[in-house]
Design an enzyme around this catalytic site. Structure first.
Site, short mmCIF file in Angstrom:
data_model
loop_
_atom_site.label_atom_id
_atom_site.label_comp_id
_atom_site.label_asym_id
_atom_site.label_seq_id
_atom_site.Cartn_x
_atom_site.Cartn_y
_atom_site.Cartn_z
N CYS A 173 -5.32 -9.42 3.27
CA CYS A 173 -6.42 -8.56 3.74
C CYS A 173 -7.68 -9.32 4.16
CB CYS A 173 -6.76 -7.53 2.68
SG CYS A 173 -5.43 -6.33 2.48
N LYS A 180 -3.32 -14.40 -5.84
CA LYS A 180 -4.09 -13.98 -7.00
C LYS A 180 -3.10 -13.66 -8.11
CE LYS A 180 -5.98 -9.82 -6.81
NZ LYS A 180 -6.49 -8.50 -6.41
N GLY A 222 -7.64 -15.46 -0.32
CA GLY A 222 -6.39 -15.49 0.44
C GLY A 222 -5.87 -14.08 0.55
N LYS A 248 -7.58 -11.68 7.37
CA LYS A 248 -7.36 -11.01 8.66
C LYS A 248 -8.46 -9.97 8.94
CE LYS A 248 -4.33 -7.10 7.48
NZ LYS A 248 -5.32 -6.04 7.55
N VAL A 299 0.83 -1.21 0.00
CA VAL A 299 0.00 0.00 0.00
C VAL A 299 0.86 1.26 0.00
CG1 VAL A 299 -1.59 1.37 1.42
CG2 VAL A 299 -2.04 -1.04 1.02
N THR A 301 -5.38 -0.53 7.56
CA THR A 301 -6.70 -0.99 7.98
C THR A 301 -6.67 -1.19 9.50
OG1 THR A 301 -6.99 -2.06 5.85
CG2 THR A 301 -8.45 -2.78 7.63
N GLY A 320 -14.08 -21.06 -6.50
CA GLY A 320 -12.68 -21.46 -6.67
C GLY A 320 -12.12 -22.05 -5.40
N LEU A 362 -7.40 -0.18 -2.67
CA LEU A 362 -6.75 -0.71 -3.87
C LEU A 362 -6.70 -2.24 -3.84
CD1 LEU A 362 -3.70 -1.83 -3.02
CD2 LEU A 362 -3.14 0.58 -3.07
N GLU A 407 -7.75 2.35 2.64
CA GLU A 407 -7.33 2.12 1.25
C GLU A 407 -8.12 0.97 0.64
OE1 GLU A 407 -5.32 3.91 -0.82
OE2 GLU A 407 -6.28 2.47 -2.13
N1 LIG Z 1 -2.10 -5.13 0.58
C1 LIG Z 1 -3.30 -4.68 0.21
O1 LIG Z 1 -3.84 -5.02 -0.83
C2 LIG Z 1 -4.03 -3.70 1.12
C3 LIG Z 1 -5.15 -3.02 0.60
C4 LIG Z 1 -5.81 -2.13 1.42
C5 LIG Z 1 -5.38 -1.93 2.72
N2 LIG Z 1 -4.31 -2.62 3.20
C6 LIG Z 1 -3.86 -2.35 4.55
O2 LIG Z 1 -2.72 -1.49 4.48
C7 LIG Z 1 -1.79 -1.82 5.52
C8 LIG Z 1 -0.43 -2.14 4.92
O3 LIG Z 1 -0.56 -3.30 4.14
P1 LIG Z 1 0.62 -3.80 3.17
O4 LIG Z 1 0.10 -4.97 2.43
O5 LIG Z 1 1.14 -2.63 2.42
O6 LIG Z 1 1.70 -4.25 4.25
P2 LIG Z 1 3.24 -4.63 4.01
O7 LIG Z 1 3.55 -5.65 5.02
O8 LIG Z 1 3.46 -4.93 2.56
O9 LIG Z 1 4.02 -3.28 4.32
C9 LIG Z 1 4.16 -2.72 5.59
C10 LIG Z 1 5.51 -1.98 5.64
O10 LIG Z 1 5.59 -1.26 6.86
C11 LIG Z 1 6.94 -1.29 7.28
N3 LIG Z 1 7.01 -0.92 8.71
C12 LIG Z 1 6.60 -1.60 9.79
N4 LIG Z 1 6.86 -0.90 10.91
C13 LIG Z 1 7.45 0.25 10.53
C14 LIG Z 1 7.94 1.38 11.23
N5 LIG Z 1 7.91 1.47 12.55
N6 LIG Z 1 8.49 2.38 10.51
C15 LIG Z 1 8.55 2.33 9.16
N7 LIG Z 1 8.09 1.28 8.45
C16 LIG Z 1 7.55 0.25 9.12
C17 LIG Z 1 7.37 -2.71 6.98
O11 LIG Z 1 8.78 -2.85 6.92
C18 LIG Z 1 6.72 -2.92 5.61
O12 LIG Z 1 7.58 -2.55 4.55
C19 LIG Z 1 -2.43 -2.96 6.30
O13 LIG Z 1 -3.15 -2.42 7.37
C20 LIG Z 1 -3.38 -3.58 5.31
O14 LIG Z 1 -4.46 -4.23 5.92
C21 LIG Z 1 -3.62 -3.49 2.41
#
Ligand SMILES: NC(=O)c1ccc[n+]([C@@H]2O[C@H](COP(=O)([O-])OP(=O)(O)OC[C@H]3O[C@@H](n4cnc5c(N)ncnc54)[C@H](O)[C@@H]3O)[C@@H](O)[C@H]2O)c1
Length: 434
Positions: A261, A322, A258, A264, A11, A121, A254, A151, A149
């Site tokens: 998001c 996916k 997974g 959890k 994100v 989230t 299917g 996306l 978010e």
């Molecule tokens: N992945 C998705 O499709 C998606 C979509 C919508 C919302 N979200 C939400 O967005 C959030 C992030 O998801 P993601 O998939 O990008 O996670 P991710 O695990 O890919 O990225 C999280 C990043 O945060 C960094 N981080 C952790 N602690 C830190 C700190 N103290 N300082 C600086 N950086 C730090 C980690 O090193 C990592 O690079 C989650 O809450 C998720 O539920 C994800």
């Protein structure tokens, strides 16, 4: 505008890059130094279509920077996005340690009015906690808003650049106005802001994701009934979807959902409902049906080959949760491959982007083929687990030649069952009697 995005994952990296592309000066912060080192060298640690090019262009223009110095980034920015992970805790709730650590660090660094944006989230009430954590260290003006978010991985850049809507939960007109300024360039034709109070915005994300999860589980449950009674789930899906009230998305049967998001977020909403003595039957069932769907698929394999799979080799097409992502988090392939290994089977897998993460899961317990066809060599059957485009129209004659026996287990219903029979395959998919 000067913006920092804390957390440079799926994100944060996409959001930071797209915000830079709109002309903002963006610092993407992470505490993973290896990740930052890669980004500095122009290597993008995740796969998202279009992302690498956009990062390169914005780094070249000097609008996008990467840093491990959170304090410095906060000091320089008017808007600070928190986009760190909120993984599942043991009790099902969202683990808030990363968000709260960042909030504390912001509190120590903040040097004037800023808008702190919860993009991760997070459960209802988090903005208040973030505000309290910052206030412990700083008594000046600032606002905390919620901006969930929406996306989709695999189409993240496109989704961020052209959002269906931007939800802003804010109790401060000043912060709302700044957030509207941040997102205005993304709405050239029509404004799609949905502005509400903070708690409703926090809840919106869980409500939306859990609804989509319920839709997927519903499609799977219907498919299983179709299979039992001799109806064709694909025809039933098309018949259902032509009703505008139902719509066509998220109704493909299917292997279940997974990723990082849905699993959890469903669990976290369930925990919130339980903690507040509210009903949660639908939400709980989505999760149960989802787990069961993988077991049903594994049982189809065991039904054909027996409980002892030693001596059997399975060609697996697709590992990621996916298509168009390298993300393996909570992928159905993990459960299915682990079951095959537990029963003594051998696995030869191919995935266009997932190998790096897959190797951290299985190391040398499975073989990683260089192409989809190489994975078939000497295998007893093929399992299609992720619907990458390149698996849609394969050379079926070649598949038949390479497999020991022409058997395909298709967890994603990619092929026409009738035609597969005519081609001489035993074709076992989801939602059709076989
Ligand atoms: N992945 C998705 O499709 C998606 C979509 C919508 C919302 N979200 C939400 O967005 C959030 C992030 O998801 P993601 O998939 O990008 O996670 P991710 O695990 O890919 O990225 C999280 C990043 O945060 C960094 N981080 C952790 N602690 C830190 C700190 N103290 N300082 C600086 N950086 C730090 C980690 O090193 C990592 O690079 C989650 O809450 C998720 O539920 C994800």
């Amino acid at each position: 505008m000067k913006i920092c995005v804390i957390g440079t994952g799926y994100v944060g990296l996409v959001a930071g890059t797209c915000l830079a592309d709109m002309g903002n000066e963006v610092i993407c912060v992470d505490n993973d130094l290896k990740k930052l080192e890669m980004l500095e060298k122009g290597i993008v640690p995740i796969y998202e279509p279009g992302l690498e090019e956009l990062i390169k262009a914005n780094v070249m223009e000097g609008r996008l920077k990467f840093s491990s110095d959170l304090a410095e980034a906060v000091k320089k920015s008017l808007v600070c996005f928190i986009a760190v992970g909120t993984p599942q805790s043991e009790d099902g709730s969202a683990d808030m340690q990363f968000v709260m650590n960042v909030a504390e660090s912001i509190g120590k660094a903040i040097n004037g009015y800023k808008v702190i944006v919860d993009k991760s989230t997070v459960p209802v009430g988090t903005a208040e906690k973030v505000k309290a954590a910052i206030s412990k260290h700083y008594d000046g003006e600032f606002d905390v808003v919620s901006n969930p978010e929406f996306l989709k991985q695999g189409a993240a850049v496109d989704d961020f650049l052209k959002p269906d809507r931007v939800v802003i939960g804010s109790d401060s007109p000043r912060a709302t106005a700044i957030m509207q300024e941040v997102y205005a360039p993304f709405f050239r034709t029509a404004s799609r802001f949905v502005i509400m109070d903070v708690k409703s915005a926090e809840m919106t994300k869980y409500a939306a994701n859990s609804f989509l999860a319920i839709k997927i589980s519903y499609a799977n449950e219907i498919a299983n009934i179709c299979e039992a009674v001799g109806a064709d789930a694909e025809m039933v899906r098309i018949g259902m979807c032509s009703d505008k009230r139902i719509g066509s998305q998220f109704l493909f049967p299917g292997l279940g959902y997974g990723g990082s998001c849905f699993p959890k977020d469903v669990k976290a909403l369930l925990k919130t409902a339980k903690d507040n003595n509210c009903g949660y039957r639908l939400i709980e069932s989505a999760d149960e049906v989802n787990k069961e769907q993988r077991v049903i698929f594994i049982n189809k394999i065991l039904h054909k080959y027996g409980q002892n799979l030693s001596g059997k080799t399975f060609a697996v097409w697709g590992l990621t949760f996916k298509p168009k992502t390298n993300d393996m988090r909570m992928s159905p392939a993990i459960t299915i491959i682990n079951a095959l290994l537990e029963h003594g089977g051998k696995v030869q897998a191919y995935d266009p982007k997932g190998f790096e993460q897959a190797k951290t899961i299985w190391k040398d317990k499975i073989t990683y083929a260089k192409s989809s066809y190489e994975a078939l060599e000497g295998a007893d059957c093929m399992l299609l687990l992720t619907e990458w485009n390149e698996f849609r129209r394969p050379d079926f004659d070649k598949i038949k030649d390479m497999l020991k026996t022409p058997v395909i287990f298709d967890g994603r219903n990619q092929y026409d069952a009738e035609r597969m029979k005519q081609r001489g395959f035993e074709y076992i998919c989801v939602g059709r009697k076989y």
